[in-house]
Scaffold this active site. Structure first.
Site, PDB file in Angstrom:
ATOM      1  N   GLU A   1      87.821   0.747 -56.250  1.00 53.67           N
ATOM      2  CA  GLU A   1      88.834   1.454 -55.123  1.00 53.67           C
ATOM      3  C   GLU A   1      89.038   1.204 -53.947  1.00 53.67           C
ATOM      4  O   GLU A   1      88.114   0.476 -52.743  1.00 53.67           O
ATOM      5  CB  GLU A   1      88.089   2.627 -55.083  1.00 53.67           C
TER       6      GLU A   1
ATOM      7  N   GLU B   1      78.997   4.898 -56.447  1.00 50.86           N
ATOM      8  CA  GLU B   1      78.946   4.782 -55.105  1.00 50.86           C
ATOM      9  C   GLU B   1      77.164   5.441 -55.278  1.00 50.86           C
ATOM     10  O   GLU B   1      77.015   6.087 -54.739  1.00 50.86           O
ATOM     11  CB  GLU B   1      79.991   5.535 -54.154  1.00 50.86           C
TER      12      GLU B   1
END
Ligand code: BGC
Length: 616
Positions: A502, A284
């Site tokens: 995720e 991320e």
């Protein structure tokens, strides 16, 4: 995690400013202190010279050249005193139960959300499992020669920055319990584990010598996973930047980080490629790299590179060097090392709904997407930033040379989405154009106002724990979002595949429950799992999106960054005293779903639980 437009830190962020202001005297180590010292008396001894010192006039950094034990001790002294777990040697696994305690018919698992996919099957090679990150689960932060990361430093030295004032010193103690954890994954029939390597564990200063004991540890982790038949999905960097690199040059605000990261990445890839099924270079980068937009370290640590207290300059420099570091590793892996495993990075992004049918709100949605996914979209487009970022940010956005764009373009084998939630976006009241032209506008630079309620004021879904106020259970968002990525936003990626790398949920106030009986039936998380999984499958089976993998966050409860240990994301509960793990209802929801839809023979009978109306 949430898009960068929403604040992930809950109350912790709000505490930050006052904590920082109050903090210097509480750090207890010299160079951060802003307390005025008495004027020194200069001795008249002719052998002394004197000068006027002014730390804020520093214009460059000191090279990191001392890799001694003393220097490592200095770094740990900078962090402070570390807690040690009761278990601090590697534990041999005890036998797993043949059948786990699990939900029964009095409250069965949550029934299917989408009846059209009830009989849909996933292919044999579909990759699925659970996920974690080194800092959040390993503990043993100063063991066996590891260096500190900024995330060891922050909880200890940034007063009140962690909501419950916990640290990651022990966390779930995976560093010593990995053999038991792997045995549990095997016994539950979970075929793959997505985990991360700690850079300062293997290279304690971020650069310089390799820590033999750190490498020996990961050697054994990989060997043990292989022995248990669990596939390794590995992220090279999940925010635990070596503290020494901060001290030395300001880490992700300096181009120097690129060479240091690439060197580290090559070490890990060359050593472990044979074990690894999928590589991720970064977790991320949208949270660059947790987190330079408010550059706390610029206040706690000297801030180099003209960063001051951070802000947009730090954020976009960080993004820039991250993209360069990623692309360099990718091109080396494919073209020099001749690696064959798929490689990408994980994106934090979410489905954005317009607040109304107006053109302005539609533009607001586009801008949120551009400033979030588009910022790191170069690998799936032309290697550059979206035009909206360039026109809004001007000089705040660094530029790539054509050679760098060519290196970035195509530098990812598939799209990896950490897609937890959804948001509603509207144009700001003063209009997008006025905002985009004014760097002092409160909504600059995205120039969209995001919300977690529909226009009528009703919430978009059930909310999560107060430590994760950004997170709302919105399963209906993930299906159109996956189609949007594949067909509209990054069409080049559609054929290559999308992995939901995720997704997960934190049940409200779970940490206040003090009996196992209260903790284990985690209804909101179980419902979230079923809703997301069905919608992801619908995107694949009904809408034709090439979804190739799914990973749930998290293997078990862990250290949730600024929310600390009391915001729980685990599919297993962790007793922080005994370190025992207990599968929650959501784990069975997850496993039963794969038993129904997967062709994977490893999904075992010992996890079967009744589902909805289907009486056992
Ligand atoms: C991050 C994890 C984090 C989770 C829940 C993800 O975006 O990768 O580190 O714990 O969100 O907030």
């Amino acid at each position: 995690m949430a898009p960068s437009v929403s604040v992930k830190l809950g109350g912790a962020t709000l505490l930050a400013a006052s904590a920082l202001a109050a903090s210097p005297s509480s750090y207890g180590y010299g160079h951060n202190s802003t307390t005025a010292s008495p004027t020194p008396t200069i001795t008249s001894d002719a052998s002394y010279s004197s000068t006027t010192f002014n730390a804020s006039a520093a214009s460059t950094y000191l090279p990191l050249t001392d890799f001694s034990n003393e220097q490592l001790a200095f770094l740990w002294d900078q962090v402070g005193s570390i807690s040690t777990a009761a278990i601090h040697t590697t534990v041999s696994p005890t036998p797993e139960p043949s059948v786990y305690p699990k939900p029964g018919y009095l409250h069965p698992l949550v029934p299917a959300y989408i009846s059209e996919v009830e009989s849909a099957k996933l292919p044999e090679d579909f990759l699925w499992g659970v996920a974690s990150a080194a800092l959040q689960v390993e503990g043993a932060v100063d063991a066996e020669g590891k260096g500190p990361s900024v995330w060891d430093f922050i909880p200890h030295r940034w007063v009140n920055s962690i909501a419950d004032n916990s640290t990651a010193d022990v966390a779930a103690n995976q560093y010593y319990l990995y053999k038991q954890d792997n045995a549990r994954l095997k016994a539950l029939g979970i075929p793959a584990y997505s985990f991360t390597i700690s850079w300062p564990r293997v290279i304690p200063f971020g650069k310089g010598p390799v820590n033999e004991r750190g490498i020996a540890h990961y050697d054994d982790v990989f060997a043990n996973m292989e022995a248990n038949g669990i596939k390794s999905v590995v992220t090279l960097f999940h925010w635990d930047t070596p503290l020494a690199l901060f001290n030395s040059y300001g880490a992700w605000t300096s181009r120097d980080i690129v060479a240091d990261y690439v060197r580290y990445a090559k070490l890990i890839i060359e050593r472990y490629d044979k074990y690894v099924t999928v590589w991720y270079t970064f977790n991320e980068p949208q949270y660059c790299n947790w987190r330079f937009s408010n550059y706390p370290y610029g206040t706690l640590l000297p801030s180099y590179n003209g960063i001051g207290n951070g802000g947009l300059k730090a954020e976009f420099l960080c993004g820039h060097y991250t993209l360069l570091a990623h692309a360099e590793v990718y091109q080396w892996y494919k073209n020099v090392y001749k690696g064959t495993k798929p490689m990408s990075f994980k994106n934090s992004a979410n489905w954005i709904l317009p607040n109304s049918t107006s053109a302005a709100d539609a533009e607001a949605v586009t801008r949120v997407n551009d400033f979030n996914m588009g910022w790191f979209g170069g690998p799936w487009t032309d290697g550059d930033y979206p035009a909206s970022l360039r026109s809004t940010l001007g000089d705040l956005l660094p530029t790539f040379t054509q050679a760098e764009k060519d290196m970035i373009k195509g530098s990812a084998d598939f799209y990896a989405l950490d897609g937890y939630t959804a948001n509603v976006a509207a144009a700001p009241p003063n209009g997008i154009a006025a905002c985009a032209a004014n760097a002092s506008d409160p909504n600059y630079p995205t120039c969209a106002v995001t919300a977690t309620t529909y226009a009528d004021g009703f919430p978009i879904g059930p909310n999560s724990d107060p430590g994760a106020t950004w997170l709302w259970s919105t399963p209906g968002g993930i299906r159109p979002y996956l189609s949007f990525i594949a067909n509209k936003y990054f069409p080049k990626v559609a054929s290559k595949g999308i992995v939901v790398s995720e997704f997960g949920f934190s049940d409200p106030y779970e940490s206040s429950f003090d009996t196992l009986a209260q903790i284990l039936w985690d209804l909101r998380r179980a419902d979230y799992m079923q809703g997301y999984l069905d919608n992801i499958l619908a995107a694949r089976a009904l809408d034709g999106v090439n979804i190739t993998g799914i990973f749930a966050w998290a293997i078990y409860d862990n250290f949730e960054w600024n929310s600390g240990l009391s915001t729980k994301f685990g599919l297993q509960y962790v007793n922080l005293t005994s370190q025992e793990r207990h599968p929650k209802a959501s784990m069975f929801q997850f496993l039963n779903w794969f038993k129904l839809h997967g062709l994977d023979s490893t999904a075992t009978a010992n996890i079967t639980a009744p589902i909805g109306h289907k009486r056992m």
